[in-house]
Design a protein around this motif. Structure first.
Motif, PDB file in Angstrom:
ATOM      1  N   HIS A 218       0.788  -1.224   0.000  1.00  0.00           N
ATOM      2  CA  HIS A 218       0.000   0.000   0.000  1.00  0.00           C
ATOM      3  C   HIS A 218       0.826   1.283   0.000  1.00  0.00           C
ATOM      4  O   HIS A 218       0.265   2.364  -0.045  1.00  0.00           O
ATOM      5  CB  HIS A 218      -0.982  -0.010   1.172  1.00  0.00           C
ATOM      6  CG  HIS A 218      -2.032  -1.055   1.040  1.00  0.00           C
ATOM      7  ND1 HIS A 218      -2.993  -1.006   0.058  1.00  0.00           N
ATOM      8  CD2 HIS A 218      -2.249  -2.198   1.722  1.00  0.00           C
ATOM      9  CE1 HIS A 218      -3.776  -2.073   0.169  1.00  0.00           C
ATOM     10  NE2 HIS A 218      -3.345  -2.813   1.167  1.00  0.00           N
ATOM     11  N   SER A 219       2.147   1.197   0.089  1.00  0.00           N
ATOM     12  CA  SER A 219       2.946   2.411  -0.001  1.00  0.00           C
ATOM     13  C   SER A 219       2.867   2.908  -1.443  1.00  0.00           C
ATOM     14  O   SER A 219       2.520   2.159  -2.353  1.00  0.00           O
ATOM     15  CB  SER A 219       4.395   2.111   0.382  1.00  0.00           C
ATOM     16  OG  SER A 219       5.001   1.316  -0.608  1.00  0.00           O
ATOM     17  N   ARG A 220       3.170   4.177  -1.653  1.00  0.00           N
ATOM     18  CA  ARG A 220       3.240   4.709  -3.006  1.00  0.00           C
ATOM     19  C   ARG A 220       4.597   5.318  -3.222  1.00  0.00           C
ATOM     20  O   ARG A 220       4.963   6.224  -2.494  1.00  0.00           O
ATOM     21  CB  ARG A 220       2.140   5.753  -3.255  1.00  0.00           C
ATOM     22  CG  ARG A 220       0.756   5.142  -3.418  1.00  0.00           C
ATOM     23  CD  ARG A 220       0.660   4.292  -4.699  1.00  0.00           C
ATOM     24  NE  ARG A 220      -0.533   3.435  -4.700  1.00  0.00           N
ATOM     25  CZ  ARG A 220      -0.569   2.153  -4.344  1.00  0.00           C
ATOM     26  NH1 ARG A 220       0.511   1.546  -3.922  1.00  0.00           N
ATOM     27  NH2 ARG A 220      -1.673   1.449  -4.409  1.00  0.00           N
ATOM     28  N   PRO A 221       5.394   4.893  -4.211  1.00  0.00           N
ATOM     29  CA  PRO A 221       5.095   3.731  -5.038  1.00  0.00           C
ATOM     30  C   PRO A 221       5.059   2.455  -4.213  1.00  0.00           C
ATOM     31  O   PRO A 221       5.734   2.371  -3.196  1.00  0.00           O
ATOM     32  CB  PRO A 221       6.261   3.703  -6.040  1.00  0.00           C
ATOM     33  CG  PRO A 221       7.371   4.409  -5.349  1.00  0.00           C
ATOM     34  CD  PRO A 221       6.710   5.472  -4.527  1.00  0.00           C
ATOM     35  N   SER A 222       4.276   1.480  -4.671  1.00  0.00           N
ATOM     36  CA  SER A 222       4.262   0.185  -3.985  1.00  0.00           C
ATOM     37  C   SER A 222       5.644  -0.441  -4.137  1.00  0.00           C
ATOM     38  O   SER A 222       6.359  -0.172  -5.099  1.00  0.00           O
ATOM     39  CB  SER A 222       3.182  -0.704  -4.583  1.00  0.00           C
ATOM     40  OG  SER A 222       3.400  -0.852  -5.969  1.00  0.00           O
ATOM     41  N   LEU A 223       6.020  -1.276  -3.177  1.00  0.00           N
ATOM     42  CA  LEU A 223       7.397  -1.769  -3.114  1.00  0.00           C
ATOM     43  C   LEU A 223       7.592  -3.116  -3.807  1.00  0.00           C
ATOM     44  O   LEU A 223       6.863  -4.071  -3.534  1.00  0.00           O
ATOM     45  CB  LEU A 223       7.826  -1.921  -1.653  1.00  0.00           C
ATOM     46  CG  LEU A 223       8.170  -0.642  -0.900  1.00  0.00           C
ATOM     47  CD1 LEU A 223       8.221  -0.914   0.602  1.00  0.00           C
ATOM     48  CD2 LEU A 223       9.503  -0.069  -1.379  1.00  0.00           C
ATOM     49  N   THR A 224       8.596  -3.164  -4.653  1.00  0.00           N
ATOM     50  CA  THR A 224       9.105  -4.458  -5.113  1.00  0.00           C
ATOM     51  C   THR A 224       9.766  -5.103  -3.907  1.00  0.00           C
ATOM     52  O   THR A 224      10.509  -4.449  -3.174  1.00  0.00           O
ATOM     53  CB  THR A 224      10.119  -4.249  -6.247  1.00  0.00           C
ATOM     54  OG1 THR A 224       9.430  -3.723  -7.376  1.00  0.00           O
ATOM     55  CG2 THR A 224      10.793  -5.569  -6.622  1.00  0.00           C
TER      56      THR A 224
END
Lengths: 346, 346
Positions: free
Chosen positions: B294-300
């Motif tokens: 849910h972080s932005r950008p979403s994490l690889t």
């Protein structure tokens, strides 16, 4: 090796519910005399000691708190646990935790397990099934046996004990008013079913503020999520439901979601539909967890102060345990909520 | 009411450590004969029953698992708990959880508490202090007394028991290679101190891949976070440290962070410095929790499969408990990691 007799095993052997066994062993008159006799005889034969016998061993304090929570994945409960552990450590108490996964039977079994572990008292937030069933004999009987309970967040009115609650009504009013103040005219409410007290109060707060602002309530934009099941699988279903509401109702420009998961799900739907947050759609969430801080846009939210709730609950319980000889009035502590403004509102 | 004698109280009364009391009561030769005699006499006088006496009561099974975890706020442990609860429910077991908050003393006390609660076996992930101290007598003695332990994630090599571990080395290699494959030349590693085995292995994986790709390792871009303290306050300090590294070293174009919190903190720093992710800076995290999604950008990220770890640990323990009469070899299950590609890498 002979397995130890438990409530669950007795229930299974006799083909009755755990609640029935528990009630019968406490000589609860709701159970017929015949069934009480049968269940008590069976328990006696297998040398099963119900809570009230365990209690005769309870004249020694273990300085251990039994904590019962409905689930572990919500960051809110993790924060409450941290608050409880903080106070417990200061006061020299230990904490044992059991998770009910929203099941009534699990709640009864876990309480039994912890009473047998000689905990001094309980801190608990009730399971959804318990709230739905309205079967609360296990709570009342635990209290009757001299083991104090402090309830938090998910509490029931008709059990007399110490409680720590969030001012849900007030929080919901602040959230809804914030949306109206920033120009929202059509606010979708994403809430729980009414048997969950906190969902009900938050719904009520939303409705009161609409009334205060002369906005007509519209049942087509009140979405009550039924979520007895698995949280992660549920999220997809909720997403689908919200999409359907947007398909049917045009002009929704605000969302008040009663928890973080619902709010995050709403953000996903907005993204799918090309709605800009907060330009086209404002979102306010309830409970200030790790998701609200780190989602993009970050969520404007009503903080529940989980850590503080935990601290207060542990303080109430330890205070009662330390003055057991005194007859103290039961107290209800109301933790004030607070609006935390972030990027999901204008 | 006379309080029950505990390890902690004995330690306090006699002015020695909890570890010393625990060792003396188990007649561990590391403690002088004189001190052992003194401590044993004291315990006897106060009618304290150490684990091995409690054990004589242990011929009845309670079908309860004692779970000991270092902390509760990391979503990873919540997932492991869900996995354990899932298997426990299927097999008719209950779970009692205790949190050590990374403290060795808390670990010893919690084990004692749970043994007194007649749990059948332990599932545990060790506290940082235990890993640092290298005092493991409480683990070995619990096993010697016939209570099986399954360790997961934070394990130690020199205790013989069932273990569930993540393939940390391989995971770190995949993460680092992903960054190199997408063009990163200067990769900042954000890791833990080496006494945490999983941090050490992830560091090792990073270094191996650099070597395999003929990239010279640069100590100025290996940041070892010392995080014995409060997580939330620490985050600010970590942010500051990362900023300092970016001030000193130019051209950092990739970050491999060994957990979600470090990765999220790195994203914050990137935002503050006007670095676009992934255009200017790629970030790969370890452990696929709610934050990564849910972080932005979403994490690889490298998925650790917390739920699966929990399932495997519970299966190993229940299997051992169900075949206690057989001499079974101890097993180590390695859970494979997996790269989940999202928006923080090119």
């Amino acid at each position: 090796m002979k397995p130890k007799m438990t409530l669950k095993r007795i229930a299974k052997e006799l083909g009755v519910s755990i609640s029935t066994v528990s009630k019968a062993l406490h000589d609860n008159k709701e159970i017929s005399q015949e069934n009480r006799d049968k269940i008590q005889a069976f328990a006696k034969f297998y040398n099963y000691r119900p809570n009230n016998i365990a209690l005769s061993l309870k004249n020694k304090k273990t300085k251990t708190i039994g904590l019962i929570i409905p689930e572990i994945v919500h960051n809110f409960f993790a924060k409450v646990i941290s608050g409880i552990e903080h106070v417990a450590k200061l006061k020299g108490y230990n904490v044992l935790i059991a998770v009910t996964n929203e099941s009534f039977d699990k709640e009864v079994i876990n309480m039994e397990l912890l009473v047998h572990s000689n905990i001094d008292g309980f801190i608990m937030s009730l399971s959804k099934e318990t709230l739905l069933n309205r079967d609360k004999h296990h709570l009342q009987e635990t209290i009757n046996q001299g083991i104090p309970i402090v309830m938090f967040d998910r509490v029931v009115d008709d059990i007399d004990c110490d409680k720590v609650i969030v001012d849900d009504l007030e929080g919901a009013k602040i959230a809804t008013q914030k949306l109206i103040d920033t120009g929202c005219k059509k606010i979708l409410l994403i809430t729980t079913e009414d048997f969950i007290n906190i969902g009900k109060l938050r719904t009520q707060g939303y409705l009161e503020v609409l009334r205060e602002n002369n906005i007509k309530q519209d049942p087509s934009i009140i979405y009550r999520v039924s979520d007895m099941g698995n949280l992660e699988r549920k999220q997809e279903a909720i997403e689908e439901d919200i999409n359907k509401i947007f398909d049917k109702v045009s002009g929704i420009d605000g969302i008040f979601a009663v928890n973080e998961i619902y709010a995050i799900t709403a953000l996903n739907v907005a993204r799918q539909r090309g709605l800009r947050v907060p330009e086209d759609l404002s979102v306010v969430s309830f409970s200030d967890g790790i998701l609200s801080q780190h989602s993009r846009p970050s969520l404007t939210t009503i903080s529940q102060h989980g850590f503080k709730i935990g601290e207060e609950a542990a303080t109430l319980l330890i205070d009662r345990l330390s003055h057991e000889d005194e007859e103290k009035e039961f107290r209800t502590k109301i933790i004030k909520t607070e609006l935390i403004e972030r990027d999901s509102t204008r």
